[in-house]
Design a protein around this motif. Sequence first.
Motif, mmCIF file in Angstrom:
data_model
loop_
_atom_site.group_PDB
_atom_site.id
_atom_site.type_symbol
_atom_site.label_atom_id
_atom_site.label_comp_id
_atom_site.label_asym_id
_atom_site.label_seq_id
_atom_site.Cartn_x
_atom_site.Cartn_y
_atom_site.Cartn_z
ATOM 1 N N GLY A 66 1.004 4.722 13.218
ATOM 2 C CA GLY A 66 2.226 4.755 14.198
ATOM 3 C C GLY A 66 2.895 3.196 14.249
ATOM 4 N N ASP A 67 1.896 2.373 14.712
ATOM 5 C CA ASP A 67 2.567 0.867 14.729
ATOM 6 C C ASP A 67 2.754 0.364 13.313
ATOM 7 N N LEU A 68 1.846 0.425 12.329
ATOM 8 C CA LEU A 68 1.935 -0.252 11.176
ATOM 9 C C LEU A 68 2.743 0.415 10.008
ATOM 10 N N GLY A 69 3.028 1.747 10.328
ATOM 11 C CA GLY A 69 3.585 2.768 9.337
ATOM 12 C C GLY A 69 3.133 2.729 8.078
ATOM 13 N N LEU A 70 1.756 3.045 8.003
ATOM 14 C CA LEU A 70 1.038 3.364 6.909
ATOM 15 C C LEU A 70 1.296 4.744 6.503
ATOM 16 N N VAL A 71 1.708 5.204 5.079
ATOM 17 C CA VAL A 71 1.870 6.419 4.730
ATOM 18 C C VAL A 71 0.719 7.332 4.933
ATOM 19 N N ARG A 72 1.091 8.573 5.404
ATOM 20 C CA ARG A 72 0.008 9.587 5.532
ATOM 21 C C ARG A 72 0.200 10.547 4.609
ATOM 22 N N LEU A 73 -0.690 10.740 3.563
ATOM 23 C CA LEU A 73 -0.569 11.625 2.462
ATOM 24 C C LEU A 73 -0.761 13.120 2.822
ATOM 25 N N THR A 74 -1.489 13.446 3.910
ATOM 26 C CA THR A 74 -1.935 14.630 4.173
ATOM 27 C C THR A 74 -0.692 15.295 4.906
ATOM 28 N N ARG A 79 -8.176 8.356 3.169
ATOM 29 C CA ARG A 79 -9.442 7.995 3.997
ATOM 30 C C ARG A 79 -9.903 6.742 3.550
ATOM 31 N N TYR A 80 -9.798 6.683 2.055
ATOM 32 C CA TYR A 80 -10.137 5.334 1.568
ATOM 33 C C TYR A 80 -9.221 4.202 2.004
ATOM 34 N N THR A 81 -7.985 4.633 1.741
ATOM 35 C CA THR A 81 -6.644 3.434 2.207
ATOM 36 C C THR A 81 -7.026 3.008 3.733
ATOM 37 N N ALA A 82 -7.318 3.933 4.646
ATOM 38 C CA ALA A 82 -7.337 3.476 6.028
ATOM 39 C C ALA A 82 -8.726 2.578 6.288
ATOM 40 N N GLN A 83 -9.805 3.332 5.683
ATOM 41 C CA GLN A 83 -11.143 2.490 5.844
ATOM 42 C C GLN A 83 -10.807 0.845 5.133
ATOM 43 N N LEU A 123 0.968 -1.185 -0.214
ATOM 44 C CA LEU A 123 -0.049 0.158 -0.048
ATOM 45 C C LEU A 123 0.811 1.340 0.020
ATOM 46 N N ASN A 124 1.819 1.322 0.957
ATOM 47 C CA ASN A 124 2.864 2.484 0.801
ATOM 48 C C ASN A 124 3.451 2.647 -0.529
ATOM 49 N N ARG A 125 3.745 1.710 -1.303
ATOM 50 C CA ARG A 125 4.471 1.864 -2.294
ATOM 51 C C ARG A 125 3.295 2.433 -3.471
ATOM 52 N N VAL A 126 2.088 2.020 -3.391
ATOM 53 C CA VAL A 126 1.305 2.568 -4.304
ATOM 54 C C VAL A 126 0.950 4.056 -4.054
ATOM 55 N N LEU A 127 0.824 4.371 -2.599
ATOM 56 C CA LEU A 127 0.630 5.578 -1.924
ATOM 57 C C LEU A 127 1.674 6.685 -2.611
ATOM 58 N N ARG A 128 3.061 6.092 -2.140
ATOM 59 C CA ARG A 128 4.136 7.199 -2.441
ATOM 60 C C ARG A 128 4.448 7.330 -3.975
ATOM 61 N N GLY A 129 4.175 6.241 -4.641
ATOM 62 C CA GLY A 129 4.525 6.480 -6.202
ATOM 63 C C GLY A 129 3.316 7.451 -6.755
ATOM 64 N N TRP A 130 2.079 7.349 -6.165
ATOM 65 C CA TRP A 130 1.074 8.258 -6.555
ATOM 66 C C TRP A 130 1.214 9.497 -6.480
ATOM 67 N N ALA A 131 1.633 9.667 -5.082
ATOM 68 C CA ALA A 131 1.901 11.171 -4.330
ATOM 69 C C ALA A 131 3.101 11.771 -5.153
ATOM 70 N N THR A 140 -3.421 21.699 -6.917
ATOM 71 C CA THR A 140 -4.050 21.429 -5.781
ATOM 72 C C THR A 140 -4.383 19.882 -5.447
ATOM 73 N N VAL A 141 -3.594 19.581 -4.463
ATOM 74 C CA VAL A 141 -3.619 18.264 -4.351
ATOM 75 C C VAL A 141 -4.096 17.569 -3.075
ATOM 76 N N SER A 142 -4.458 18.462 -1.929
ATOM 77 C CA SER A 142 -4.870 18.158 -0.703
ATOM 78 C C SER A 142 -6.127 17.427 -0.682
ATOM 79 N N GLY A 143 -6.909 17.771 -1.266
ATOM 80 C CA GLY A 143 -8.306 17.119 -1.618
ATOM 81 C C GLY A 143 -8.364 15.763 -1.988
ATOM 82 N N ALA A 144 -7.344 15.536 -2.995
ATOM 83 C CA ALA A 144 -7.406 14.149 -3.400
ATOM 84 C C ALA A 144 -6.252 13.528 -2.518
ATOM 85 N N TYR A 145 -5.473 13.911 -1.974
ATOM 86 C CA TYR A 145 -4.557 13.127 -0.753
ATOM 87 C C TYR A 145 -5.681 12.765 0.364
ATOM 88 N N ARG A 146 -6.503 13.634 0.805
ATOM 89 C CA ARG A 146 -7.541 13.422 1.648
ATOM 90 C C ARG A 146 -8.414 12.273 1.557
#
Length: 294
Positions: free
Chosen positions: A275-283, A244-248, A219-227, A234-240
């Motif tokens: 924190g524990d799992l280290g999921l990337v936070r785009l915002t 949010r979808y990835t976390a859900q 998941l982090n590879r997908v998020l980092r590559g996309w971001a 203007t990217v903040s809306g897409a990042y959020r």
Amino acid sequence: MSEVQDTLYHGHPEVVDADVADYFGSIPHAEIMRSLARRIVDPRVLHLIKMWLECAVEDTDDRGHKRRTTVAKDTKRGIPQGSPISPRLANLYMRRFVLGWKKLGLEQLLGSRIVTYADDLVILCHRGKAAEALTRMRELMGKLKLTVNEEKTRICSLPEGHFEFLGYMFGRLYSPRTGSSYIGCRPSKKSIRRAVEKVHALTARNMTWQETTDVVAKLNRVLRGWANYFQVGTVSGAYRALERYTAQRLRRWLRYKHKAWHSRAGRFYDSYLYGDLGLVRLTARGRDVPWAKA
């Protein structure tokens, strides 16, 4: 992206949003080989590229049957897609169009600027010049043995309209802080949807056999590559939305994996995901930087 942004900002509000019909499959071999011969002196390399252009293509149909075609060799047209060299050859042949445009003086005559990558093409023009630019584009493409896709080619006037280019949508946007409008760009809905589909596939119920650390790493590879690609405009809306979808989806996947739907352990708070799992936070990557006012 910055070239499109700067050109729009400096008095080029009309855009020919162009599409070349089957561009990769239409590039004539003789012409692209001549362009290569002006840059490559080793005949062995040229011969190797020619063989690659004419090689047979094998694919598998819905029934699992393999099919072998030699269309490129028979028609002397087209370059195979999916290879690292394919976009380079596409850019090289499109350069003929750009150079021809400049040689005919159309850049000055129409106050136009061409931005291309592979088969993606936009012509940014001074107001009132886009229609003539479209006509000239058709003529020049014909000389290059290419065909304009009339159904997908259109003229767009900003800020009233909008267009998409290389995964971005360019048009009128509004500041969430002040409500004022500006001409900017943001990730297109199609680009966001593709990222969502990748996240969805990685967190499907039939993937719960995987280790949690492996899924989070993917998941982090997908998020980092996309971001890393979508960091202009203007990217903040897409990042959020994507965050949010990835976390859900990850929470849902963890509940299925650990069978923890109705316990407190099944809540999987943000502190655990990020924190524990280290999921990337785009915002956490930064704020939007609007680059032009409407």
